[in-house]
Design a protein around this motif. Sequence first.
Motif, PDB file in Angstrom:
ATOM      1  N   ALA A  12       0.789  -1.164   0.000  1.00 14.19           N
ATOM      2  CA  ALA A  12       0.068   0.112  -0.066  1.00 14.19           C
ATOM      3  C   ALA A  12       0.728   1.173   0.035  1.00 14.19           C
ATOM      4  O   ALA A  12       1.850   1.470   0.927  1.00 14.19           O
ATOM      5  CB  ALA A  12      -0.951   0.222   1.154  1.00 14.19           C
ATOM      6  N   GLY A  13       0.570   2.311  -0.902  1.00 18.06           N
ATOM      7  CA  GLY A  13       1.235   3.498  -1.049  1.00 18.06           C
ATOM      8  C   GLY A  13       2.077   3.649  -2.331  1.00 18.06           C
ATOM      9  O   GLY A  13       2.548   4.513  -2.344  1.00 18.06           O
ATOM     10  N   LEU A  14       2.149   2.678  -2.874  1.00 15.61           N
ATOM     11  CA  LEU A  14       2.883   2.686  -4.391  1.00 15.61           C
ATOM     12  C   LEU A  14       1.601   2.548  -5.427  1.00 15.61           C
ATOM     13  O   LEU A  14       1.065   1.756  -5.460  1.00 15.61           O
ATOM     14  CB  LEU A  14       3.823   1.424  -4.628  1.00 15.61           C
ATOM     15  CG  LEU A  14       4.807   1.336  -3.502  1.00 15.61           C
ATOM     16  CD1 LEU A  14       5.668   0.282  -4.034  1.00 15.61           C
ATOM     17  CD2 LEU A  14       5.765   2.658  -3.475  1.00 15.61           C
ATOM     18  N   ALA A  15       1.738   3.511  -6.174  1.00 13.76           N
ATOM     19  CA  ALA A  15       0.755   3.759  -7.255  1.00 13.76           C
ATOM     20  C   ALA A  15       1.498   3.691  -8.820  1.00 13.76           C
ATOM     21  O   ALA A  15       0.783   3.311  -9.752  1.00 13.76           O
ATOM     22  CB  ALA A  15      -0.228   4.682  -7.051  1.00 13.76           C
ATOM     23  N   ASP A  16       2.361   4.316  -8.762  1.00 15.57           N
ATOM     24  CA  ASP A  16       3.260   4.238 -10.199  1.00 15.57           C
ATOM     25  C   ASP A  16       4.800   3.981 -10.051  1.00 15.57           C
ATOM     26  O   ASP A  16       5.560   4.430  -9.063  1.00 15.57           O
ATOM     27  CB  ASP A  16       3.280   6.032 -10.527  1.00 15.57           C
ATOM     28  CG  ASP A  16       2.043   6.350 -11.186  1.00 15.57           C
ATOM     29  OD1 ASP A  16       1.728   5.672 -12.294  1.00 15.57           O
ATOM     30  OD2 ASP A  16       1.217   7.183 -10.700  1.00 15.57           O
ATOM     31  N   ILE A  17       5.067   2.945 -10.740  1.00 16.25           N
ATOM     32  CA  ILE A  17       6.411   2.558 -10.459  1.00 16.25           C
ATOM     33  C   ILE A  17       6.996   2.505 -11.979  1.00 16.25           C
ATOM     34  O   ILE A  17       6.413   2.327 -13.078  1.00 16.25           O
ATOM     35  CB  ILE A  17       6.451   0.981 -10.338  1.00 16.25           C
ATOM     36  CG1 ILE A  17       5.901   0.777  -8.808  1.00 16.25           C
ATOM     37  CG2 ILE A  17       7.767   0.297 -10.481  1.00 16.25           C
ATOM     38  CD1 ILE A  17       5.448  -0.529  -8.273  1.00 16.25           C
ATOM     39  N   ALA A  18       8.128   3.111 -12.168  1.00 23.89           N
ATOM     40  CA  ALA A  18       8.965   2.973 -13.249  1.00 23.89           C
ATOM     41  C   ALA A  18      10.195   2.228 -13.340  1.00 23.89           C
ATOM     42  O   ALA A  18      10.659   1.759 -12.314  1.00 23.89           O
ATOM     43  CB  ALA A  18       9.670   4.649 -13.529  1.00 23.89           C
ATOM     44  N   VAL A  19      10.641   1.682 -14.621  1.00 24.32           N
ATOM     45  CA  VAL A  19      11.679   0.750 -14.609  1.00 24.32           C
ATOM     46  C   VAL A  19      12.493   1.197 -15.829  1.00 24.32           C
ATOM     47  O   VAL A  19      12.188   1.419 -16.800  1.00 24.32           O
ATOM     48  CB  VAL A  19      11.355  -0.727 -14.808  1.00 24.32           C
ATOM     49  CG1 VAL A  19      10.312  -1.221 -15.674  1.00 24.32           C
ATOM     50  CG2 VAL A  19      12.510  -1.669 -14.606  1.00 24.32           C
ATOM     51  N   HIS A  20      13.858   1.233 -15.681  1.00 25.15           N
ATOM     52  CA  HIS A  20      14.610   1.585 -16.739  1.00 25.15           C
ATOM     53  C   HIS A  20      15.014   0.351 -17.656  1.00 25.15           C
ATOM     54  O   HIS A  20      15.381  -1.045 -17.022  1.00 25.15           O
ATOM     55  CB  HIS A  20      15.911   2.033 -16.304  1.00 25.15           C
ATOM     56  CG  HIS A  20      17.178   2.128 -17.224  1.00 25.15           C
ATOM     57  ND1 HIS A  20      18.066   1.500 -17.203  1.00 25.15           N
ATOM     58  CD2 HIS A  20      17.297   3.032 -18.426  1.00 25.15           C
ATOM     59  CE1 HIS A  20      19.029   1.553 -18.315  1.00 25.15           C
ATOM     60  NE2 HIS A  20      18.592   2.445 -18.729  1.00 25.15           N
ATOM     61  N   THR A  63       5.634   1.898 -15.698  1.00 23.85           N
ATOM     62  CA  THR A  63       6.153   2.520 -16.954  1.00 23.85           C
ATOM     63  C   THR A  63       7.323   2.173 -17.204  1.00 23.85           C
ATOM     64  O   THR A  63       8.426   1.946 -16.355  1.00 23.85           O
ATOM     65  CB  THR A  63       6.243   4.205 -16.916  1.00 23.85           C
ATOM     66  OG1 THR A  63       4.879   4.435 -16.377  1.00 23.85           O
ATOM     67  CG2 THR A  63       6.873   4.625 -17.906  1.00 23.85           C
ATOM     68  N   VAL A  64       7.676   1.466 -18.345  1.00 26.85           N
ATOM     69  CA  VAL A  64       9.154   1.024 -18.756  1.00 26.85           C
ATOM     70  C   VAL A  64       9.854   2.152 -19.481  1.00 26.85           C
ATOM     71  O   VAL A  64       9.103   2.515 -20.708  1.00 26.85           O
ATOM     72  CB  VAL A  64       9.001  -0.502 -19.688  1.00 26.85           C
ATOM     73  CG1 VAL A  64      10.664  -0.818 -20.142  1.00 26.85           C
ATOM     74  CG2 VAL A  64       8.289  -1.265 -18.958  1.00 26.85           C
ATOM     75  N   PHE A  65      10.843   2.763 -18.988  1.00 28.46           N
ATOM     76  CA  PHE A  65      11.439   3.809 -19.694  1.00 28.46           C
ATOM     77  C   PHE A  65      12.528   3.299 -20.484  1.00 28.46           C
ATOM     78  O   PHE A  65      13.726   2.678 -19.859  1.00 28.46           O
ATOM     79  CB  PHE A  65      12.091   4.799 -18.265  1.00 28.46           C
ATOM     80  CG  PHE A  65      13.036   5.895 -18.983  1.00 28.46           C
ATOM     81  CD1 PHE A  65      12.632   7.089 -19.290  1.00 28.46           C
ATOM     82  CD2 PHE A  65      14.356   5.674 -18.726  1.00 28.46           C
ATOM     83  CE1 PHE A  65      13.553   8.144 -19.415  1.00 28.46           C
ATOM     84  CE2 PHE A  65      15.214   6.605 -19.197  1.00 28.46           C
ATOM     85  CZ  PHE A  65      14.649   7.973 -19.733  1.00 28.46           C
ATOM     86  N   LEU A  66      12.525   3.390 -21.815  1.00 26.89           N
ATOM     87  CA  LEU A  66      13.304   2.677 -22.532  1.00 26.89           C
ATOM     88  C   LEU A  66      14.254   3.823 -23.045  1.00 26.89           C
ATOM     89  O   LEU A  66      13.904   4.613 -23.737  1.00 26.89           O
ATOM     90  CB  LEU A  66      12.625   1.882 -23.740  1.00 26.89           C
ATOM     91  CG  LEU A  66      13.607   1.373 -25.006  1.00 26.89           C
ATOM     92  CD1 LEU A  66      14.233   0.285 -24.430  1.00 26.89           C
ATOM     93  CD2 LEU A  66      12.676   0.865 -25.930  1.00 26.89           C
TER      94      LEU A  66
END
Length: 302
Positions: A27-35, A61-64
């Motif tokens: 709980a508390g994580l709504a947006d996760i990004a990964v490189h 979100t996959v940050f390419l």
Amino acid sequence: MSQSKETNGHVAGALGSGLAPGAGRLAGLADIAVHADGSARDEAKIAHAQALAEAADAHLTVFLANHIALTPIPPGPGSEWLMAEIVKQSEKAGGETEEALRRRLPVSDAPTEVRRFDEMLAGLSNAAARIARTSDVFVMGRPYGETRHWPELVDAVLFEADRTVLVVPPEGRFPAVPRSVVIGWRDSAECAAAIDAAMPFLRACDLAILASVSEGGSDEERHREPAADMARHLSRHGVDVEIRHLSDWARPAEALIREAQVTGAEMIVCGAYGRSRLREFILGGVTRDLLSECPVPLLLRH
């Protein structure tokens, strides 16, 4: 110089679990990004990020990052055409990398999008910071060690965006919800910020170990009261916490890694760069050592 090219829209399992964002086990994580960069090291990072997103019922979100490597070209006839051609070929390669990434992206219940940026290193750093500002945590690979792996992007997220980095080792698989966590404790703003950022993991784990490392036995006593204050603070947040004083370690990072190994901890939390990055680069330091050697996921916040 090319314009940043951003491609959006890949969605897998867009409806997720139907829970409100951040309402899962983390709980508390709504947006996760990964490189990602299209290399073999993407697999471990993306797998861990997807597990986090599923555990938190969060958006991924996959940050390419597609690095356009422009070398200095002397001015003269044909120089502009040559520069444009280099950019064109780099963007073409980026498109092929993106297609390959989408094909091998594992099916996930978490809503997922791929965003590609075609840029030189400075532009990619700016883009990473921008994505990080609207993410709760940014998953990255280990930037130092046998080879360098995008340390500039780690710095951009920590300093330009002032956001949380979760560094995943290239080897091994780790649970999204760690059973136990080692916190590298110092009475500092950086450490307090890291603990606050790690709270979703700390509330979900079975045990948090507040580890105070003394490089000499004489300074152990002055750490006791602030550590006890933090332990009480964590307890009020529902965290089961123990205090450990680790004495007489020449390298604090080694002490934290050893404590994680002995206790079976599956995450280390630490404030990033308590002294200047330049000094750590020249002389070494806890953050640099952990970024080079940490065998479990490492959560950092400056």
